[in-house]
Scaffold this motif. Sequence first.
Motif, PDB file in Angstrom:
ATOM      1  N   ILE A  68      -0.531  -3.115  -7.726  1.00 38.46           N
ATOM      2  CA  ILE A  68      -1.270  -3.602  -6.575  1.00 38.46           C
ATOM      3  C   ILE A  68      -1.258  -5.122  -6.456  1.00 38.46           C
ATOM      4  O   ILE A  68      -1.577  -5.686  -5.400  1.00 38.46           O
ATOM      5  N   GLY A  69      -0.898  -5.834  -7.510  1.00 40.86           N
ATOM      6  CA  GLY A  69      -0.843  -7.292  -7.465  1.00 40.86           C
ATOM      7  C   GLY A  69       0.109  -7.818  -6.404  1.00 40.86           C
ATOM      8  O   GLY A  69      -0.075  -8.936  -5.903  1.00 40.86           O
ATOM      9  N   VAL A  70       1.092  -7.012  -6.030  1.00 41.61           N
ATOM     10  CA  VAL A  70       2.057  -7.399  -4.989  1.00 41.61           C
ATOM     11  C   VAL A  70       1.328  -7.672  -3.677  1.00 41.61           C
ATOM     12  O   VAL A  70       1.688  -8.581  -2.920  1.00 41.61           O
ATOM     13  N   MET A  71       0.282  -6.908  -3.408  1.00 41.70           N
ATOM     14  CA  MET A  71      -0.473  -7.050  -2.172  1.00 41.70           C
ATOM     15  C   MET A  71      -1.104  -8.442  -2.046  1.00 41.70           C
ATOM     16  O   MET A  71      -1.214  -9.004  -0.961  1.00 41.70           O
ATOM     17  N   LEU A  72      -1.507  -9.020  -3.173  1.00 38.50           N
ATOM     18  CA  LEU A  72      -2.168 -10.324  -3.169  1.00 38.50           C
ATOM     19  C   LEU A  72      -1.226 -11.457  -2.765  1.00 38.50           C
ATOM     20  O   LEU A  72      -1.673 -12.534  -2.367  1.00 38.50           O
TER      21      LEU A  72
ATOM     22  N   PHE B 240       0.841  -1.216   0.000  1.00 39.10           N
ATOM     23  CA  PHE B 240       0.000   0.000   0.000  1.00 39.10           C
ATOM     24  C   PHE B 240       0.868   1.255   0.000  1.00 39.10           C
ATOM     25  O   PHE B 240       0.614   2.209  -0.754  1.00 39.10           O
ATOM     26  N   ILE B 241       1.920   1.246   0.827  1.00 38.83           N
ATOM     27  CA  ILE B 241       2.844   2.387   0.868  1.00 38.83           C
ATOM     28  C   ILE B 241       3.543   2.547  -0.475  1.00 38.83           C
ATOM     29  O   ILE B 241       3.747   3.669  -0.959  1.00 38.83           O
ATOM     30  N   GLY B 242       3.883   1.416  -1.095  1.00 41.92           N
ATOM     31  CA  GLY B 242       4.547   1.456  -2.397  1.00 41.92           C
ATOM     32  C   GLY B 242       3.709   2.109  -3.470  1.00 41.92           C
ATOM     33  O   GLY B 242       4.243   2.755  -4.380  1.00 41.92           O
ATOM     34  N   ARG B 243       2.388   1.937  -3.384  1.00 47.21           N
ATOM     35  CA  ARG B 243       1.498   2.565  -4.357  1.00 47.21           C
ATOM     36  C   ARG B 243       1.391   4.069  -4.106  1.00 47.21           C
ATOM     37  O   ARG B 243       1.125   4.847  -5.028  1.00 47.21           O
ATOM     38  N   LEU B 244       1.603   4.493  -2.862  1.00 43.38           N
ATOM     39  CA  LEU B 244       1.521   5.920  -2.537  1.00 43.38           C
ATOM     40  C   LEU B 244       2.796   6.658  -2.941  1.00 43.38           C
ATOM     41  O   LEU B 244       2.740   7.813  -3.369  1.00 43.38           O
ATOM     42  N   PHE B 245       3.936   5.965  -2.776  1.00 41.71           N
ATOM     43  CA  PHE B 245       5.222   6.594  -3.092  1.00 41.71           C
ATOM     44  C   PHE B 245       5.864   5.842  -4.261  1.00 41.71           C
ATOM     45  O   PHE B 245       6.418   4.755  -4.086  1.00 41.71           O
ATOM     46  N   HIS B 246       5.807   6.418  -5.423  1.00 41.14           N
ATOM     47  CA  HIS B 246       6.271   5.742  -6.635  1.00 41.14           C
ATOM     48  C   HIS B 246       7.786   5.821  -6.831  1.00 41.14           C
ATOM     49  O   HIS B 246       8.378   4.936  -7.427  1.00 41.14           O
TER      50      HIS B 246
ATOM     51  N   GLY C  15       8.734 -10.438   8.179  1.00 42.53           N
ATOM     52  CA  GLY C  15       7.648  -9.532   7.779  1.00 42.53           C
ATOM     53  C   GLY C  15       8.142  -8.125   7.491  1.00 42.53           C
ATOM     54  O   GLY C  15       7.678  -7.470   6.549  1.00 42.53           O
ATOM     55  N   ILE C  16       9.098  -7.655   8.310  1.00 39.40           N
ATOM     56  CA  ILE C  16       9.669  -6.323   8.090  1.00 39.40           C
ATOM     57  C   ILE C  16      10.423  -6.286   6.763  1.00 39.40           C
ATOM     58  O   ILE C  16      10.294  -5.341   5.971  1.00 39.40           O
ATOM     59  N   ILE C  17      11.226  -7.347   6.518  1.00 43.08           N
ATOM     60  CA  ILE C  17      11.962  -7.425   5.244  1.00 43.08           C
ATOM     61  C   ILE C  17      10.984  -7.479   4.074  1.00 43.08           C
ATOM     62  O   ILE C  17      11.123  -6.746   3.083  1.00 43.08           O
ATOM     63  N   ASP C  18       9.973  -8.367   4.178  1.00 41.60           N
ATOM     64  CA  ASP C  18       8.992  -8.513   3.100  1.00 41.60           C
ATOM     65  C   ASP C  18       8.200  -7.229   2.886  1.00 41.60           C
ATOM     66  O   ASP C  18       7.878  -6.869   1.752  1.00 41.60           O
ATOM     67  N   GLY C  19       7.893  -6.537   3.983  1.00 39.42           N
ATOM     68  CA  GLY C  19       7.140  -5.291   3.874  1.00 39.42           C
ATOM     69  C   GLY C  19       7.906  -4.240   3.094  1.00 39.42           C
ATOM     70  O   GLY C  19       7.345  -3.541   2.239  1.00 39.42           O
ATOM     71  N   PHE C  20       9.199  -4.144   3.380  1.00 38.68           N
ATOM     72  CA  PHE C  20      10.016  -3.176   2.652  1.00 38.68           C
ATOM     73  C   PHE C  20      10.143  -3.572   1.189  1.00 38.68           C
ATOM     74  O   PHE C  20      10.037  -2.724   0.297  1.00 38.68           O
ATOM     75  N   MET C  21      10.352  -4.875   0.945  1.00 37.99           N
ATOM     76  CA  MET C  21      10.439  -5.362  -0.438  1.00 37.99           C
ATOM     77  C   MET C  21       9.119  -5.127  -1.177  1.00 37.99           C
ATOM     78  O   MET C  21       9.100  -4.786  -2.358  1.00 37.99           O
ATOM     79  N   ALA C  22       8.005  -5.317  -0.464  1.00 35.21           N
ATOM     80  CA  ALA C  22       6.686  -5.094  -1.071  1.00 35.21           C
ATOM     81  C   ALA C  22       6.511  -3.636  -1.477  1.00 35.21           C
ATOM     82  O   ALA C  22       5.906  -3.326  -2.511  1.00 35.21           O
ATOM     83  N   THR C  23       7.058  -2.725  -0.659  1.00 34.55           N
ATOM     84  CA  THR C  23       6.989  -1.299  -0.986  1.00 34.55           C
ATOM     85  C   THR C  23       7.719  -1.016  -2.295  1.00 34.55           C
ATOM     86  O   THR C  23       7.205  -0.313  -3.175  1.00 34.55           O
ATOM     87  N   ILE C  24       8.911  -1.586  -2.429  1.00 35.65           N
ATOM     88  CA  ILE C  24       9.702  -1.386  -3.645  1.00 35.65           C
ATOM     89  C   ILE C  24       9.000  -1.998  -4.852  1.00 35.65           C
ATOM     90  O   ILE C  24       8.870  -1.366  -5.912  1.00 35.65           O
TER      91      ILE C  24
END
Length: 234
Positions: free
Chosen positions: A151-155, A18-24, A135-144
């Motif tokens: 948005i498919g990354v979220m799934l 979600f953060i990744g979609r806000l900050f491109h 989860g912290i690592i994955d969350g940061f990777m998900a942002t990138i």
Amino acid sequence: MILLGSLINALLIVIGAFIGRLFHNIPEKMKETVMLIIGLAVAVLGIQMGFASSNFVIVLVSLVIGTMIGEWIDLEKWFNRFGKWVESLFGKNSNGTIAEGFVTASLIFVIGSMGILGALDSGLRNDHSILMTKGIIDGFMATILASTLGIGVMLSAVPVFIYQGLIAICAGAISNYIPQEALDLFIQEMTATGGIMILAIGLNITGLTKIRVANLLPGILCVMLIVAGMFILR
């Protein structure tokens, strides 16, 4: 709650995407520095876990034998082949950016040793620290990833939760049939053995090493067999 670690891991992926979609446009220098810090933190976690052993000979023998088995089978190669197979399977049946983001992120978050070790820890001793760190690592990777793949990354949080949750539940169920003394020793030595693997993952993240950590995973099975043998021969 046996699934708490898996749930947090999945939620952090959703939040990161979600953060990744806000900050491109995330600066490359910021990505690099944050990943180095995460790598160092993961390495410290691994060192801390490594001191849990009460009989380090079990850890050493398990890692040496397990690594020899893992290198012989080349688990790392099979993990990569499986990932490519899944990617080609999805690629043939879909052509949208949602599918691309989902497949790419799922392969990164699911195929790896940290998820297996963390799920085992959650199931056997209700300790979710490894999965929270993951989860912290994955969350940061998900942002990138979400900043470029959508948005498919979220799934990808769904297969992560199911995969890790099933391992945790199975580990918890099996522990009910093992004598408490043997279980305590196994958890102790598995934690230390897993800690060395986590240390290797942290060093890999920083770029200091290129250890094929997946090939170390049979070491966990070796710990189980050695501990079982010790109690059978008593």
